[in-house]
Design a protein around this motif. Structure first.
Motif, PDB file in Angstrom:
ATOM      1  N   TYR A 169       7.435   4.636   6.791  1.00 31.59           N
ATOM      2  CA  TYR A 169       8.007   4.624   5.454  1.00 31.59           C
ATOM      3  C   TYR A 169       9.166   5.608   5.339  1.00 31.59           C
ATOM      4  O   TYR A 169       9.258   6.572   6.101  1.00 31.59           O
ATOM      5  N   SER A 170       9.998   5.388   4.316  1.00 31.64           N
ATOM      6  CA  SER A 170      11.116   6.287   4.050  1.00 31.64           C
ATOM      7  C   SER A 170      10.659   7.546   3.325  1.00 31.64           C
ATOM      8  O   SER A 170      11.391   8.533   3.236  1.00 31.64           O
ATOM      9  N   SER A 212       7.202   6.559  -3.904  1.00 33.90           N
ATOM     10  CA  SER A 212       8.487   6.228  -4.513  1.00 33.90           C
ATOM     11  C   SER A 212       8.673   4.725  -4.415  1.00 33.90           C
ATOM     12  O   SER A 212       7.977   4.052  -3.652  1.00 33.90           O
ATOM     13  N   TRP A 213       9.622   4.205  -5.192  1.00 30.83           N
ATOM     14  CA  TRP A 213       9.844   2.762  -5.155  1.00 30.83           C
ATOM     15  C   TRP A 213      10.276   2.307  -3.772  1.00 30.83           C
ATOM     16  O   TRP A 213       9.917   1.223  -3.314  1.00 30.83           O
ATOM     17  N   SER A 214      11.054   3.142  -3.088  1.00 30.67           N
ATOM     18  CA  SER A 214      11.538   2.747  -1.759  1.00 30.67           C
ATOM     19  C   SER A 214      10.424   2.743  -0.719  1.00 30.67           C
ATOM     20  O   SER A 214      10.577   2.174   0.350  1.00 30.67           O
ATOM     21  N   SER A 215       9.303   3.404  -1.023  1.00 32.69           N
ATOM     22  CA  SER A 215       8.212   3.466  -0.048  1.00 32.69           C
ATOM     23  C   SER A 215       7.041   2.563  -0.425  1.00 32.69           C
ATOM     24  O   SER A 215       5.924   2.742   0.050  1.00 32.69           O
ATOM     25  N   SER A 264      -6.987  10.273  -1.796  1.00 33.66           N
ATOM     26  CA  SER A 264      -5.915  11.074  -1.204  1.00 33.66           C
ATOM     27  C   SER A 264      -5.648  10.655   0.235  1.00 33.66           C
ATOM     28  O   SER A 264      -6.578  10.297   0.964  1.00 33.66           O
ATOM     29  N   TYR A 265      -4.372  10.718   0.604  1.00 32.67           N
ATOM     30  CA  TYR A 265      -3.951  10.404   1.966  1.00 32.67           C
ATOM     31  C   TYR A 265      -2.937  11.452   2.412  1.00 32.67           C
ATOM     32  O   TYR A 265      -2.185  11.976   1.585  1.00 32.67           O
ATOM     33  N   THR A 266      -2.908  11.732   3.702  1.00 28.87           N
ATOM     34  CA  THR A 266      -1.928  12.661   4.253  1.00 28.87           C
ATOM     35  C   THR A 266      -0.927  11.880   5.103  1.00 28.87           C
ATOM     36  O   THR A 266      -1.322  11.094   5.960  1.00 28.87           O
ATOM     37  N   TYR A 267       0.351  12.111   4.816  1.00 30.86           N
ATOM     38  CA  TYR A 267       1.422  11.482   5.589  1.00 30.86           C
ATOM     39  C   TYR A 267       2.238  12.556   6.284  1.00 30.86           C
ATOM     40  O   TYR A 267       2.398  13.662   5.762  1.00 30.86           O
ATOM     41  N   THR A 280      14.183   9.388  11.412  1.00 27.56           N
ATOM     42  CA  THR A 280      13.176  10.191  10.717  1.00 27.56           C
ATOM     43  C   THR A 280      12.387   9.256   9.814  1.00 27.56           C
ATOM     44  O   THR A 280      12.977   8.460   9.082  1.00 27.56           O
ATOM     45  N   PHE A 281      11.055   9.321   9.890  1.00 26.99           N
ATOM     46  CA  PHE A 281      10.237   8.469   9.034  1.00 26.99           C
ATOM     47  C   PHE A 281       8.891   9.130   8.779  1.00 26.99           C
ATOM     48  O   PHE A 281       8.528  10.119   9.409  1.00 26.99           O
ATOM     49  N   TRP A 282       8.158   8.557   7.804  1.00 29.51           N
ATOM     50  CA  TRP A 282       6.819   9.035   7.451  1.00 29.51           C
ATOM     51  C   TRP A 282       5.781   8.052   7.969  1.00 29.51           C
ATOM     52  O   TRP A 282       6.014   6.840   7.974  1.00 29.51           O
TER      53      TRP A 282
END
Length: 199
Positions: free
Chosen positions: A70-71, A77-80, A108-111, A120-122
């Motif tokens: 993800y971004s 966010s909307w982009s993600s 809850s989640y950890t990215y 670069t990404f998540w």
């Protein structure tokens, strides 16, 4: 009453109230309820409850999960809202940030934000974090002898096994010569197949 429903976001509007506070609302089609309605974006997007900067090397181990990238932390966010399906399984990356997100249902989640070459990404931390593969209860005395080592002290579990163990809480050399009681031994396996013992 629509908690857990799958929706398609069709429109986003920013509103401003007379006190100057702004709110964002989304028009969604709820495929479960089969209706269209407007709802506060905070009921859809995950909120980032904490974010820390880190810096360590890791290998993505995603063969059993097939995580997307993800971004930004997913759904924050909307982009993600949607992610890429590019596979990075087995690739070495540099982890540069960690973020804990909480979704509308309280989960809850950890990215982790990673650098891969010029990208670069998540990605979900479970595709990167070390896994505890065995745990043994112990009960014996020992002395900390660091010598030329510079190990870290972790108070919330073995290193890199959770968001709270990304960085050390203290440095082991400051406890050089101290007598301790070993009460547990965990074996962890990281994405690059490196096996570590934690006491």
């Amino acid at each position: 009453s629509y908690n857990g429903d799958t929706v398609t976001v069709e429109e986003i509007n920013l509103t401003k109230r007379s006190n100057g506070i702004e709110y964002t609302y989304a028009e969604v089609y709820d495929s479960t309820a089969k209706k269209t309605y407007w709802i506060d974006q905070r009921a859809i997007l995950a909120s980032i409850s904490s974010q820390t900067t880190v810096n360590y090397q890791a290998t993505i181990n995603d063969s059993a999960r097939s995580d997307k990238t993800y971004s930004a932390p997913a759904l924050s966010s909307w982009s993600s809202l949607t992610g890429s399906t590019n596979s990075y399984d087995g690739d070495k990356v540099t982890v540069i940030a960690s973020a804990v997100t909480t979704r509308g249902n309280g989960t809850s989640y950890t990215y982790l934000e990673v650098k891969y070459g010029s990208l670069t990404f998540w990605i979900d931390s479970r595709a990167v974090l070390a896994q505890i593969t065995s745990s043994i209860i112990e009960n014996y005395s020992a002395v900390i002898e660091e010598g030329n080592r510079t190990d870290g002290i972790y108070t919330n579990g073995p290193a890199l096994t959770s968001a709270s163990t990304m960085t050390a809480n203290a440095s082991a050399p400051k406890y050089e010569g101290d007598r301790v009681t070993v009460i547990k031994k965990d074996t962890t396996t990281r994405g690059d197949n490196v096996i570590k013992l934690s006491y």
